[in-house]
Write an enzyme that holds these catalytic residues in place. Sequence first.
Site, PDB file in Angstrom:
ATOM      1  CD  GLU A 276      -2.669  -1.400   2.506  1.00  0.00           C
ATOM      2  OE1 GLU A 276      -2.624  -0.500   3.361  1.00  0.00           O
ATOM      3  OE2 GLU A 276      -3.371  -2.411   2.642  1.00  0.00           O
ATOM      4  CG  HIS A 295      -5.872   0.287   4.844  1.00  0.00           C
ATOM      5  ND1 HIS A 295      -4.746  -0.444   5.093  1.00  0.00           N
ATOM      6  CD2 HIS A 295      -6.659   0.116   5.941  1.00  0.00           C
ATOM      7  CE1 HIS A 295      -4.838  -1.030   6.278  1.00  0.00           C
ATOM      8  NE2 HIS A 295      -5.998  -0.703   6.812  1.00  0.00           N
TER       9      HIS A 295
END
Length: 332
Positions: A276, A295
């Site tokens: 990420e 997220h």
Amino acid sequence: MLQSYSVLIVKPKVFVTRRLPEKGMATLREHFEIDLWEGEDAPPKAEIVKRIADADAMVSLLTDPIDAEVIAAGKKLGIIAQYAVGYNNIDLQAAAQRGIIVTNTPEALTQTTSDLVFALLMAIARRIPEADRYVRNGKWKVAWAPELMLGQDVHGKTLGIVGFGRIGVQLAYRSAGFGMKVLYCDNQKNEQAEKEVNAKKVELDELLRESDFISLNVPLSEHTRGMISEKQLAMMKPTAYLINTSRGPVVDEKALAEALKMKKIAGAALDVFDKEPLPSDSPFLKLDNVVLVPHIGSATRETRERMGAMVADNLIAFFAGRNPPNPVAAKK
Ligand code: GLV
Ligand code: GLV
């Protein structure tokens, strides 16, 4: 009298690795001397090591690598207050060895994250992001068509919940409103939830074979890393969907991308990834049968403020000599 006395009080020094929503920052500032990393992204590890050296406490995010080396650098460190429910970025053993307390923000985000799971479930089943792209990209030419953007029903289907903790249980309650049947797997049986919603504890294999929607709600650990791989995906119905809001590495991404590409499962909705932010060459970006969000499980104004308040509560309790309300313990 009180005033002249208060200037003598030295506030504990807290290293905060990212600016939190203002309410949380204000509470922290009131009680502590704050050393704030102003970067938009995580501080580099060397910076954490440097700043932690004279800090009494640290407020960490899940993107901060708090390993043994960092912990050893925290010579005065008494507590690490994590601004998240997950804490797989922290070496708990190393912290425990040095007598450092670690806390997290559990209940604050349970409902909010459970909301997101349901939003993702609906979004992938009814193809909402894909349909939105279709409209925006000027592809909507026929007013109404019997077979345009057909998705799948949610109501009456079977929801498989992998990890029946706080978030997983709330998901079961939500699904009851849609008349769904719930299968779950967990180490523990939850009698109350089984009674209140239509939930049944099963083995993972049965859950994979029987569910129409599968939501992953386990923490990342050595037991859960890669728990959904090629073999598990092959057990799923070709019409089933996978939803992951836990941690990316719980799923073997390569195997999932392949299963989606080959239509071995109907689709996936993902909030978390191996890397990420998601790399620009991720195979998921080329697929229409996957919904991708960055997220954002706990990302509501209310919840992020509650998480800030919890972080502050844990620190305040610790420096007042009380037990912090949300300690996390190293698993044996
Ligand atoms: C988010 O992923 C959290 O662990 O709070
Ligand atoms: C859909 O718009 C319908 O009227 O069935």
